[in-house]
Scaffold this motif. Structure first.
Motif, mmCIF file in Angstrom:
data_model
loop_
_atom_site.group_PDB
_atom_site.id
_atom_site.type_symbol
_atom_site.label_atom_id
_atom_site.label_comp_id
_atom_site.label_asym_id
_atom_site.label_seq_id
_atom_site.Cartn_x
_atom_site.Cartn_y
_atom_site.Cartn_z
ATOM 1 N N MET A 285 0.722 -1.335 0.352
ATOM 2 C CA MET A 285 -0.008 0.054 -0.218
ATOM 3 C C MET A 285 0.645 1.097 0.362
ATOM 4 N N PRO B 12 -1.576 9.258 0.698
ATOM 5 C CA PRO B 12 -2.940 8.494 -0.542
ATOM 6 C C PRO B 12 -2.851 9.239 -1.622
ATOM 7 N N ARG C 119 -14.244 2.280 -0.805
ATOM 8 C CA ARG C 119 -14.196 1.108 -0.381
ATOM 9 C C ARG C 119 -12.228 1.501 0.261
ATOM 10 N N HIS C 120 -11.457 2.400 -0.532
ATOM 11 C CA HIS C 120 -10.090 2.684 -0.172
ATOM 12 C C HIS C 120 -9.973 3.506 0.888
ATOM 13 N N ASP D 126 -7.782 4.576 2.746
ATOM 14 C CA ASP D 126 -6.662 4.707 2.660
ATOM 15 C C ASP D 126 -5.263 4.835 1.399
ATOM 16 N N ARG D 127 -6.068 4.388 0.576
ATOM 17 C CA ARG D 127 -4.703 4.738 -0.633
ATOM 18 C C ARG D 127 -5.559 6.049 -1.293
ATOM 19 N N ALA E 33 -10.557 -0.336 -10.773
ATOM 20 C CA ALA E 33 -9.462 -0.912 -9.276
ATOM 21 C C ALA E 33 -8.448 -0.623 -10.427
ATOM 22 N N ALA F 54 -5.468 1.293 -8.528
ATOM 23 C CA ALA F 54 -4.335 0.787 -7.700
ATOM 24 C C ALA F 54 -3.013 0.705 -8.804
ATOM 25 N N VAL G 35 -6.440 -4.478 -5.883
ATOM 26 C CA VAL G 35 -7.116 -4.122 -4.550
ATOM 27 C C VAL G 35 -9.124 -4.212 -4.783
ATOM 28 N N ASP G 36 -9.511 -4.819 -4.264
ATOM 29 C CA ASP G 36 -10.908 -5.105 -3.752
ATOM 30 C C ASP G 36 -11.742 -3.886 -4.804
#
Ligand code: NAD
Ligand code: MG
Length: 404
Positions: free
Chosen positions: A1, A5, A27-28, A30-31, A277, A281, A286-287
């Motif tokens: 990760m 961000p 969903r992310h 943190d990113r 996604a 990423a 990632v999900d």
């Protein structure tokens, strides 16, 4: 990760790609953080997105919409700055406080801001295929000269990018790019009934939920015509090594055939959050929120050669691809005008390829290295020509069109 961000500008955040992007972003936390969001007219939706994602900047189409958004944000005590117009879109795309730009405005309207992102050396997640169709050589050169990174969001091109493995423009041993196409809602329809197709029928895609313009393009298969040109520029591939195959289930999103006859395919459920996604990423995974592919429920995967009599827009796209010139500006502009007129019920579905073909016949072509001014002038000429051709058709009643 990543430690800090990624700061995103999402051009066209209220559209189909824009909302799918925000779904993945949410969903992310943190990113990804959101630096700027933009919409044309849909202030309510943009306001909701501002509440949820707290961007520093929001851009709309004009002063009236900007005033409405500004007031709503003030009432909610949100500090988001509001701007409007095309220069503000370019600022949002090139701003020092953004790292990555999701280019998801529909049509030629997305060209200037996508190009601004390239010239500012950003990481560009490109959904706006029309920008590349119009200005392929210029765009790719700007990406290279300014150290930008171009990642395809279009599902076919994202699939090819994944199948190439080592990088977009490293084509060693690649024999062919094979773009899959669902064939849209009229793959089986009796050709004699196509005159009566309504905008809602044309927009009812069997596998994908998308904006109305690209939905009509999928029904005519002009979408694939634009995509072969997009592939040519993205992957630096000559026309004769780009193919289209119909695959109605939309599970294989495209393929790459290598010299040893290995064919690599990328599979997944037809949901744009997967390529989004992937590109967001990249090079991590990632999900995306997309359901896993259920092989047990998949009865069969089928393939067929496209019928160019059924899909004259694809024939025109392949012709323009082979002609190796910026007739693609005319192809794109005339198509935008014709699709808009069809959505307003001013012309029939079957008039779309007629208008595009006649526009191509009327207008001169440009060389590939044309500067932006020439491209924009050609775009304007093609629009005027297509509009005149539409005026020359028998009159149909005009309808208001939904705005975004
Ligand atoms: P959409 O119509 O749902 O959304 C378009 C967005 O662009 C909206 O936010 C709208 O406000 C904005 N916009 C429209 N006209 C504008 C203008 N003149 N100036 C500034 N902003 C404007 O479209 P979409 O389906 O999300 O498609 C967007 C782009 O992505 C298109 O180029 C399309 O070909 C491409 N694409 C879409 C999909 C999909 O699944 N929807 C898949 C692949 C590629
Ligand atoms: Mg596509």
């Amino acid at each position: 990760m990543s430690a800090t961000p990624q700061r995103l500008t999402i051009l066209g955040s209220t559209g189909s790609i824009g909302t799918s992007t925000l779904d993945v972003v949410a969903r992310h936390p943190d990113r990804f953080t959101v630096f700027a969001l933009t919409a044309h007219h849909r202030v309510d939706r943009l306001y909701e997105q501002c509440v949820a994602f707290r961007p520093a900047l929001a851009v709309v189409g004009d002063a009236t919409h900007a005033a409405v958004l500004q007031q709503k944000l003030r009432d909610a005590h949100l500090p988001t700055e509001v701007a409007y117009g095309s220069a503000a879109l370019c600022d949002a795309a090139s701003h020092a406080q953004c790292d990555s730009v999701v280019a998801a405005i529909v049509g030629a309207a997305g060209l200037a801001s996508s190009l601004a992102a390239a010239r500012a050396g950003k990481k560009i997640l490109l959904a706006n295929k029309e920008a590349l169709v119009m200005s392929g050589a210029l765009f790719i050169r700007a990406v290279a000269e300014h150290g930008a990174t171009l990642l395809p969001l279009d599902s076919e091109h994202n699939a090819i990018f994944q199948c190439l493995g080592t990088g977009v423009r490293d084509g060693r041993g690649v024999e062919r790019l094979i773009l899959t196409a669902s064939g849209g809602p009229f793959l089986q329809r009796d050709l004699t009934t196509l005159d009566d197709v309504t905008p809602d029928q044309a927009c009812a895609h069997p596998n994908w939920v998308m904006g109305r313009k690209i939905s009509v393009d999928s029904a005519t298969m002009m979408n694939k015509g634009l995509e072969v040109i997009e592939a040519r520029w993205l992957f630096d591939m000559p026309a004769e090594r780009i193919e289209v195959v119909i695959h109605p289930q939309s599970v294989i999103h495209s393929m790459v055939a290598y010299a040893d006859q290995s064919v690599l395919a990328q599979l997944g459920n037809p949901d744009m959050r997967t390529p989004i996604a992937h590109a967001l990423a990249y090079p991590d995974r990632v999900d995306s929120g997309v359901a896993p592919l259920n092989f047990a429920a998949m009865a069969h995967l089928s393939f067929q050669v496209p019928d160019l009599d059924r899909f004259p827009c694809l024939r025109l796209g392949l012709q323009v691809l082979r002609e190796d010139c910026v007739a693609s500006v005319t192809l794109n502009a005339a198509n935008e005008v014709a699709v808009d007129a069809f959505l307003r019920e001013q012309i029939r579905f079957t008039d779309i390829p007629r208008i595009v073909e006649q526009s191509l016949q009327c207008l001169p072509t440009l060389v590939n290295q044309a500067p932006l001014e020439d491209i924009l002038a050609a775009d304007e000429r093609a629009r005027a020509t297509a509009q005149q051709l539409i005026r020359d058709l028998p009159v149909r009643k005009a309808q208001p069109i939904a705005v975004h």
